[in-house]
Motif scaffolding. Structure first.
Motif, short mmCIF file in Angstrom:
data_model
loop_
_atom_site.label_atom_id
_atom_site.label_comp_id
_atom_site.label_asym_id
_atom_site.label_seq_id
_atom_site.Cartn_x
_atom_site.Cartn_y
_atom_site.Cartn_z
N VAL A 40 0.83 -1.21 0.00
CA VAL A 40 0.00 0.00 0.00
C VAL A 40 0.87 1.26 0.00
CG1 VAL A 40 -1.84 1.24 1.17
CG2 VAL A 40 -1.83 -1.25 1.19
N LEU A 41 1.76 1.40 0.99
CA LEU A 41 2.59 2.61 1.07
C LEU A 41 3.73 2.59 0.05
CD1 LEU A 41 2.80 3.02 4.95
CD2 LEU A 41 1.28 4.18 3.36
N GLY A 42 4.35 1.42 -0.12
CA GLY A 42 5.53 1.31 -0.96
C GLY A 42 5.28 1.72 -2.41
N THR A 43 4.08 1.54 -2.91
CA THR A 43 3.81 1.87 -4.30
C THR A 43 3.13 3.23 -4.42
OG1 THR A 43 1.76 0.61 -4.12
CG2 THR A 43 3.63 -0.50 -5.10
N THR A 44 2.85 3.88 -3.28
CA THR A 44 2.19 5.19 -3.35
C THR A 44 3.03 6.26 -2.65
OG1 THR A 44 0.88 4.55 -1.43
CG2 THR A 44 -0.15 4.27 -3.57
#
Lengths: 482, 86
Positions: A355-359
């Protein structure tokens, strides 16, 4: 020294041992992200067996299994059936998932879906569904630990403190040691749980009725409806069968199961583990005995909460000495904590990576990612602890919902593994249609034929998926869009 | 000779046809699943005869758990020709 203090002392000593074992394992899997998340991909068969097994023995299994046998009777065999059928999915999917993970460096479910379908939103969607499903699951473990402490120490350790204690220990060793910490502590906890479950399961019928056979002989006279389907509460064959299917084949879609596939050192190791997996179901058999004992003992005045049947029998009816109660509490806490550790670890990794790593954290280095994962373990455990303080009872409902939702990822995952022609739009439309129709049936219209609503969601999922696939092919666009 | 060597020896000497292997594994899984749900469990839905003190339906599940385990164990030991799951 009174009884409650002896119970508390034994349990605290046990928590100390678990913490020591968990922290000692620090650094065994290497220091990088792959080490923290997947044990460096060199986790052998013994430890993997206990890591997977710890998920089976949750607080829900330890308290809920006897609860079901007490309340429903024979429908509780559903737990034996679905547990022993879970390895079928591991056998079929596991080696392929493990090989792809090694080849392409996947660490999560979202990694595989995003990469295979070349769609970042699909990975984020899978990540969000995963975290949303895992947090309530974790909350149940925390609430279970709190209830256990409170009941077994007669309120000496209140709910909030018991829950806090158990999960500080878990968060501490997952924070420091990652998957290696989970493996070693689960070795200790697994042995503890099995010993306690069998001791109680045989001792209680022996103590109250003179043996397991004598107990069932009395049940046959006094409450024969408990021994055959549809059981004491008239559960239908349709619900019984579909609940087994959804649980058995959806179980492997949980992100924590998936990540353990990646951590195996070979597909062969995974298959070896899945061969022994049906044996986990045997470990739950004594817990069923306890529930059936409760059906006889509490026939006159039914318990308000069936899940407390094990605690009531041990504390009030069988009147075991306090050191036995202390060991029982330790065993049940072991169940809650080992499952909780897995869930906290998985939820943190999924949150940070998918979730965070790609956004938000797209350009962050590996060191910062490991740090973010560790702090997420603490943050998510804290959120779950907060939810547990509110209302533990209604969370079982949330978990069942999460289960019906997580199953909807199955076609997408099967497509990524075995059906290369499956289009990402079909996969996504199917998953959305399946999830929505599941929610509508679960909370709106009620499930047709009294079946588990997850089955109808799955049928809608497959129907929409097939329709989209056919339409896209007809337009000749299936390959262009990819 | 260790057990490990014997298994490897058997595998090299006499690999099972891959299609037959897959059919047997799928058949085993299907049989065990159907035995535990409707309609398989329907034929075992009674208390008598008890086995080792357990009601018949209870014993039925205990038995099929063992059958599932033994079949999977056999499938693990007897590998298909050209297996690639290592």
């Amino acid at each position: 020294m009174n009884d409650a203090m002896i119970v508390t002392a034994i349990t605290l000593a046990y928590l100390g041992i678990v913490l020591w074992v968990g922290l000692r394992a620090r650094g065994r899997g290497g220091s990088g992200l792959e080490g923290y998340v997947a044990g460096g991909r060199h986790v052998g068969v013994v430890i993997l067996f206990f890591i997977l097994g710890a998920e089976v023995f949750s607080a829900f299994a330890f308290l809920g299994t006897p609860g079901w046998a007490y309340q429903h009777g024979a429908p509780a065999f559903y737990i034996l059936a679905y547990l022993s059928l879970v390895p079928i999915t591991i056998w079929v999917l596991g080696p392929r998932v493990a090989a792809l993970g090694r080849e392409r460096g996947y660490l999560t479910q979202g990694d595989m879906l995003a990469d295979h379908y070349r769609s970042r939103p699909l990975g984020v969607l899978a990540g969000i569904i995963g975290v949303m499903a895992l947090v309530p699951y974790l909350t149940i473990q925390i609430a279970g630990a709190g209830l256990l402490f409170q009941a077994a120490t007669d309120g000496l350790v209140p709910f909030w403190l018991g829950a806090l204690l158990a999960f500080l220990v878990v968060a501490a060793y997952v924070f420091c040691s990652g998957l290696s910490g989970i493996g070693w502590t689960n070795l200790v906890q697994g042995i503890m749980m099995i010993a306690i479950a069998w001791f109680l399961g045989l001792a209680i019928p022996e103590h109250l009725f003179g043996g397991v056979g004598e107990m069932f002989a009395r049940l046959q006279i006094e409450a024969p409806e408990h021994l055959v389907l549809p059981g004491a509460t008239n559960m239908g064959w349709g619900y019984f069968s579909t609940a087994i299917l959804v649980s058995a084949f959806g179980g492997a879609m949980w992100p924590h199961m998936f990540m353990k596939f990646y951590s195996a050192d070979s597909g062969r190791t995974l298959r070896r583990v899945s061969v022994f997996y049906p044996l986990y179901a045997y470990l739950l058999v004594p817990l069923l005995f306890i529930g059936f004992a409760g059906a006889l003992v509490f026939a006159e005045m039914p318990l308000k909460r069936p899940d407390t049947v094990l605690l009531k029998l041990v504390m009030e009816v069988a009147a075991f000495p306090p050191w036995v109660v202390g060991l029982m509490l330790s065993g049940a806490l072991a169940a809650a904590m080992s499952t909780g550790a897995n869930l906290a670890h998985t939820a943190a990794v999924v949150l940070v990576r998918d979730v965070l790593g790609t956004t938000l954290m797209r350009d962050v280095g590996e060191r910062a990612t490991v740090a973010a994962t560790r702090w997420s373990v603490l943050a998510l455990s804290l959120i779950a602890y907060g939810l547990a303080l509110f209302n533990p009872a209604s969370l079982v409902m949330i978990l069942l919902t999460a289960y019906g939702l997580i199953v909807q990822l199955l076609p997408m995952v099967l497509g990524a593994l075995f059906f290369p022609l499956l289009n990402r739009r079909s996969a996504m439309a199917g998953a959305i249609a399946g999830s929505l129709s599941f929610l509508l049936l679960e909370f709106g219209f009620g499930s047709p034929l009294g079946w588990h609503a997850g089955v109808w969601g799955m049928l809608a999922n497959l129907a929409v998926l097939g329709l989209c696939q056919a339409l896209l092919r007809e337009r000749g666009a299936a390959r262009v869009l990819d | 000779m260790t057990i490990h060597n014997k298994i490897r020896f058997g595998e090299l000497d006499n690999p099972m046809n891959k299609t037959l292997y897959s059919l047997l594994v799928v058949g085993h899984f299907t049989l065990c699943t159907l035995a535990m749900i409707w309609p398989g469990a329907l034929i075992a839905n009674r208390v008598e005869p008890t086995m080792l003190g357990l009601p018949f339906l209870f014993a039925w599940y205990i038995l099929w758990m063992l059958v599932l385990f033994l079949g999977m164990w056999a499938a693990f030991v007897v590998r298909p020709a050209g297996g690639r799951d290592e």
